[in-house]
Structures are given as C-alpha cells and as structure tokens.
Design a protein around this motif. Sequence first.
Motif, PDB file in Angstrom:
ATOM      1  N   GLU A   1       0.836  -1.213   0.000  1.00 56.96           N
ATOM      2  CA  GLU A   1       0.000   0.000   0.000  1.00 56.96           C
ATOM      3  C   GLU A   1       0.876   1.271   0.000  1.00 56.96           C
ATOM      4  O   GLU A   1       0.533   2.252  -0.660  1.00 56.96           O
ATOM      5  CB  GLU A   1      -0.924   0.007   1.223  1.00 56.96           C
ATOM      6  CG  GLU A   1      -2.035  -1.026   1.162  1.00 56.96           C
ATOM      7  CD  GLU A   1      -2.734  -1.215   2.511  1.00 56.96           C
ATOM      8  OE1 GLU A   1      -2.607  -0.341   3.395  1.00 56.96           O
ATOM      9  OE2 GLU A   1      -3.396  -2.260   2.669  1.00 56.96           O
ATOM     10  N   LYS A   2       1.985   1.249   0.729  1.00 56.23           N
ATOM     11  CA  LYS A   2       2.877   2.407   0.817  1.00 56.23           C
ATOM     12  C   LYS A   2       3.752   2.542  -0.413  1.00 56.23           C
ATOM     13  O   LYS A   2       4.467   3.543  -0.558  1.00 56.23           O
ATOM     14  CB  LYS A   2       3.759   2.290   2.054  1.00 56.23           C
ATOM     15  CG  LYS A   2       3.037   2.442   3.365  1.00 56.23           C
ATOM     16  CD  LYS A   2       4.020   2.233   4.521  1.00 56.23           C
ATOM     17  CE  LYS A   2       3.310   2.285   5.858  1.00 56.23           C
ATOM     18  NZ  LYS A   2       4.209   1.927   6.972  1.00 56.23           N
ATOM     19  N   GLY A   3       3.779   1.519  -1.270  1.00 52.34           N
ATOM     20  CA  GLY A   3       4.606   1.569  -2.473  1.00 52.34           C
ATOM     21  C   GLY A   3       6.063   1.214  -2.239  1.00 52.34           C
ATOM     22  O   GLY A   3       6.902   1.493  -3.098  1.00 52.34           O
ATOM     23  N   ILE A   4       6.373   0.581  -1.100  1.00 48.58           N
ATOM     24  CA  ILE A   4       7.756   0.200  -0.833  1.00 48.58           C
ATOM     25  C   ILE A   4       8.016  -1.272  -1.170  1.00 48.58           C
ATOM     26  O   ILE A   4       9.152  -1.741  -1.066  1.00 48.58           O
ATOM     27  CB  ILE A   4       8.189   0.523   0.619  1.00 48.58           C
ATOM     28  CG1 ILE A   4       7.375  -0.279   1.638  1.00 48.58           C
ATOM     29  CG2 ILE A   4       8.079   2.012   0.894  1.00 48.58           C
ATOM     30  CD1 ILE A   4       7.886  -0.137   3.084  1.00 48.58           C
ATOM     31  N   LEU A   5       6.965  -1.964  -1.583  1.00 55.97           N
ATOM     32  CA  LEU A   5       7.087  -3.359  -2.039  1.00 55.97           C
ATOM     33  C   LEU A   5       6.203  -3.506  -3.280  1.00 55.97           C
ATOM     34  O   LEU A   5       4.995  -3.272  -3.220  1.00 55.97           O
ATOM     35  CB  LEU A   5       6.643  -4.340  -0.950  1.00 55.97           C
ATOM     36  CG  LEU A   5       6.664  -5.821  -1.306  1.00 55.97           C
ATOM     37  CD1 LEU A   5       8.060  -6.291  -1.684  1.00 55.97           C
ATOM     38  CD2 LEU A   5       6.138  -6.659  -0.138  1.00 55.97           C
TER      39      LEU A   5
END
Length: 196
Positions: free
Chosen positions: A190-194
């Motif tokens: 969701e945070k865009g880090i994966l």
Amino acid sequence: MKTENLLKQIDFIKEIDKIKYIQRRTKLFNSDRRENDAEHSWHLAMMAIVLSEHSDCEIDLLKVVKMVLIHDIVEIDAGDTFLYDQNKNHDNTAAEMKCAERIFGMLPKKQAEEFVQIWIEFEDGNSNEAKFAKSMDRLEPLLQNTSNNGGTWKEFGVKYQAVYDKKKIIENGSKELWNYAEKLIDESVEKGILAK
C-alpha cells in the motif's frame, strides 16, 4: 584434559570472530549500513527472549537462543546467501554441513556434537524451538526492510509474492507474529515500498 578443552574453546572463540565480517544484504533499522552476521545473530537472540510469549508451543528458550546464535556461524566458510537470490539455493545444507563440521569440530568432542546437532535441528526446522527460531530469522529482515522504505526489496527488485512466500514460515512458530508480519507486508505494498 581441562587445559586441552580450554585451548580448543579459545581457538573456536577466535575463529568465530570472523562472523563479524560477514556482510548481509539487509541494512540496519533506518540506516544505509549493511548488517553483519554477528549483529543479526545477537538481534535474533534478543528477539527470541522478548517475543517468546508469542510462540504457539511451549519452547526451551535457551535452545532457541543457542540456535539463533549458532545458525549462521557456517557462513564464515560458506558466505551469506541472499534470501531472494535467484541463482543460488538458500538451503544449500550439504555444503554448509561441511562448514559446520569444520568450525564446530574445533571444539571439544561433546560440545562439537551438541553444536552440530543444534545447527541441524535449526536447518531441519521441525522442532518447536526450530520453528520459533526460524520465525525470528525471517521476521527481523522484514522489520528492517519496512523501516528502510523497502530497503533490499527495492534495491534488488524483490516483489510481493517472493516476500510473502519466504516470510510465511513465520507462521510455523507463531500465528500471532505471522498475522503481524502479513499486515506489514500488505502495508508495504500500500505504501509503495514493495512492488506487487
């Protein structure tokens, strides 16, 4: 006999100092510095002590601590294999067994046998202690990567399914810790880090 044992034990202690030079891919919490195997093992031992109440089964905590302190010593000879390496199998236990026999074989016979057996038990992952120890081993880098804005996931292009598949082993030692880890993995997407 005691003097002979002591000399072997001191030689072993000197030899395992080399674990401090084995660099892992994962970086320290909120840092750009890569963790070494000694730091990793110490952190897992502390995690096992602090989180032991979350084990699904009754465990011998001292045995878990021994496992997490011993499990990566073979990397002195074998080197560290990145969990998400596409070219090298992370479970190269046969090659690592030779490393374990050499390094632990420096100890007096009884201690050497105990250390090898603890190492094998961790690698096999079947006992309650090994399951919980492996949970710690997979949880720590997850916590590190989430603290580092994706850390090695971003650096090496690791995607959601690979992380999910490798981290699911946490559930074998603690369903509660797995629920927490699964939530962290989903939040990382969701945070865009994966990447999905």
